[in-house]
Design a protein around this motif. Structure first.
Motif, short mmCIF file in Angstrom:
data_model
loop_
_atom_site.label_atom_id
_atom_site.label_comp_id
_atom_site.label_asym_id
_atom_site.label_seq_id
_atom_site.Cartn_x
_atom_site.Cartn_y
_atom_site.Cartn_z
N THR A 198 45.74 28.65 41.82
CA THR A 198 46.41 29.64 40.95
C THR A 198 46.29 31.04 41.54
N MET A 199 45.11 31.34 42.07
CA MET A 199 44.92 32.66 42.67
C MET A 199 45.89 32.86 43.83
N MET A 200 46.08 31.81 44.64
CA MET A 200 47.00 31.94 45.78
C MET A 200 48.43 32.14 45.30
N GLU A 201 48.77 31.49 44.21
CA GLU A 201 50.12 31.69 43.65
C GLU A 201 50.30 33.13 43.19
N ILE A 202 49.25 33.70 42.60
CA ILE A 202 49.33 35.09 42.14
C ILE A 202 49.41 36.04 43.35
N LEU A 250 35.98 35.75 49.33
CA LEU A 250 36.01 36.92 48.45
C LEU A 250 35.76 36.54 46.99
N VAL A 251 36.07 35.28 46.66
CA VAL A 251 36.00 34.88 45.25
C VAL A 251 35.06 33.70 44.99
N GLN A 252 34.54 33.12 46.06
CA GLN A 252 33.63 31.98 45.88
C GLN A 252 32.39 32.15 46.76
N VAL A 253 31.32 31.49 46.36
CA VAL A 253 30.10 31.50 47.16
C VAL A 253 30.25 30.48 48.27
N PHE A 277 33.37 39.27 41.24
CA PHE A 277 34.08 39.65 40.01
C PHE A 277 34.95 40.88 40.25
N GLY A 278 34.51 41.73 41.19
CA GLY A 278 35.33 42.91 41.53
C GLY A 278 36.66 42.46 42.11
N THR A 279 36.62 41.53 43.07
CA THR A 279 37.87 41.02 43.66
C THR A 279 38.71 40.31 42.61
N LEU A 280 38.04 39.54 41.76
CA LEU A 280 38.78 38.76 40.76
C LEU A 280 39.56 39.65 39.80
N ARG A 281 39.13 40.88 39.64
CA ARG A 281 39.84 41.78 38.71
C ARG A 281 41.25 42.13 39.19
#
Ligand SMILES: [Zn+2]
Length: 352
Positions: A33-37, A54-57, A72-76
Motif C-alpha cells: 500500500t505504501m508503494m502504491e501511495i 525507512l519504514v521497517q526494522v 514513524f517520522g517517515t510514515l507521516r
C-alpha cells in the motif's frame, strides 16, 4: 510421538484465537500500500528496496529507540487523503482477521495522521472511525479504538485531541494513550487532561517503563490511575513498583519483538516476560507495530513459546488475561473470555 513439523506449528499459531490490546495503526501499514501511495502521490521514494529500511526494522540496522521512532517520522508522509486513512484502517483490520485476531484495540495518533496535509484533528478521527465501521459485517474482528498523544509533541494540541476523543466515545473510542519519547519527555504536563477524560469515562493506558525506568510505571499507576501500562517491562528494576503493580493487578501490554527492535532488550532470549509472570504480574502479549517489526500476533505467540519457553497453557492464560484487561464492558468481556477459552482449547486439542 514425533515432534510436529515447523509447518504444523506455524499453522497452530495462526489458528489460535487472539486478542490484541497494543497495536498502533501507524505501525501497521502494508508495504504494498505504501508503494502504491508513493506512486500515486509522487512521493520521493524510488522503489520498495529503498522504502523498506525507512519504514521497517531490518537486521543490519542498530536497534535503538531513535532508529525505531524515526520510522514513524517517515510514515507521516503517507497520510495524504481521507481515502488513504480509511484504507489503512481497513487493511489493518483485514490483516488482523487473517491472523485470527478476535478482538483488537487499535490505537492511532491523530496528530500523525493529520500532519502531511494539515487535516483537522476531528476529521482525521472521523475517517478512522468510518474505516472501522465500513469493516463491520465484512470481518469477524471486533475492533475498538484508542487515541494516542505523544509526550514529545505539543501539550495544547494533545488537549484538543483528547477532547475530540472524549466527544466520540459513542463511536467505539474506548481509551486514550500517552506514547512517544519516554526517555526524554515527562508525562506530567498531560496528567490533568487525562484525569478529565477519565472522569468522562475514558480508559487510560500509558507507555511507561519501556525506554524509561520503573519510576515511570509508578507514575502511570499512582499519578495517572492508568488502567493499563504499555510495555512496562523495566518495572522489574524496582521491587516496590513490582509489588504495587501486582497488588493492583495492573495489566501490562508487553510487546516482545518490539522491545528487542527498539533496543530495550538487547538479546531477544533475555526478554523478561517469564520473569514478569513469575512475579505475579498481569501480562498480556501484543505486537505494537506489526509492519515496522514485520510480525503478526501469531508470530509473537510463537516467539513467546519457542524463544522464551512459555508453555501453551500459560499462553492461553495470558490471552484470557488480555480479554479481561480489555476496555470492553464487563459482560462483553465475560462472554468473549468464555468463547475464546473454548476455541483456544479446541485448537490445542487438534494439535496434540
Ligand atoms: Zn506502543
Amino acid at each position: 510421538m514425533s515432534e510436529p513439523s515447523q509447518k504444523a506449528k506455524d499453522e497452530f499459531y495462526k489458528e489460535l484465537p487472539k486478542v490484541e490490546l497494543h497495536r498502533h495503526l501507524e505501525g501497521s501499514l502494508r508495504v504494498k500500500t505504501m508503494m502504491e501511495i508513493v506512486r500515486s502521490h509522487n512521493l520521493d521514494v524510488k522503489d520498495t528496496g529503498y522504502l523498506r529500511p525507512l519504514v521497517q526494522v531490518a537486521g543490519d540496522m542498530d536497534y535503538t529507540f531513535e532508529n525505531f521512532l524515526a520510522k514513524f517520522g517517515t510514515l507521516r508522509l503517507f497520510y495524504k487523503s481521507p481515502e488513504i486513512i480509511k484504507r489503512i484502517t481497513k487493511e489493518a483490520i483485514a490483516d488482523a482477521e487473517e491472523d485470527n485476531v478476535w478482538y483488537m484495540e487499535l490505537r492511532f495518533t491523530p496528530v500523525a495522521l493529520s500532519q502531511a496535509e494539515a487535516f483537522p484533528i476531528s476529521e482525521v478521527i472521523d475517517w478512522v472511525i468510518e474505516g472501522v465501521h465500513e469493516m463491520e459485517g465484512e470481518t469477524d474482528v471486533q475492533v475498538r479504538l484508542i487515541v494516542s498523544v505523544n509526550r514529545h509533541e505539543q501539550v495544547s494540541v494533545a488537549e484538543e485531541v483528547i477532547q475530540r476523543a472524549v466527544d466520540r466515545q459513542q463511536d467505539g473510542i474506548v481509551g486514550i494513550d500517552l506514547a512517544g519519547n519516554e526517555a526524554e519527555y515527562a508525562a506530567g504536563p498531560f496528567q490533568k487532561m487525562f484525569a478529565e477524560a477519565q472522569r468522562e469515562g475514558m480508559k487510560i493506558t500509558i507507555h511507561a517503563g519501556e525506554w524509561g525506568g520503573p519510576e515511570n510505571v509508578r507514575e502511570a499507576v499512582q499519578v495517572f490511575g492508568a488502567d493499563r501500562v504499555g510495555h512496562g517491562i523495566r518495572v522489574l528494576e524496582d521491587p516496590n513498583v513490582v509489588r504495587l503493580a501486582e497488588e493492583r493487578k495492573i495489566p501490562f501490554e508487553v510487546c516482545v519483538t518490539s522491545n528487542h527492535h527498539s533496543g530495550v532488550i538487547e538479546v531477544l532470549e533475555d526478554h523478561p516476560l517469564s520473569e514478569m509472570i513469575l512475579e505475579g504480574l498481569n501480562v498480556t502479549i501484543n505486537t505494537d507495530d506489526p509492519s515496522i517489526s514485520r510480525i503478526t500476533l501469531g508470530h509473537e505467540y510463537k516467539t513467546v513459546m519457542e524463544t522464551l519457553g512459555l508453555p501453551v497453557w500459560v499462553l492461553r492464560e495470558r490471552v484470557l488475561a488480555a480479554v479481561r484487561a480489555s476496555f470492553l464492558p464487563p459482560r462483553r468481556r465475560q462472554q468473549l473470555a468464555y468463547q475464546l477459552s473454548e476455541a483456544f482449547s479446541n485448537v490445542m486439542m487438534n494439535y496434540q
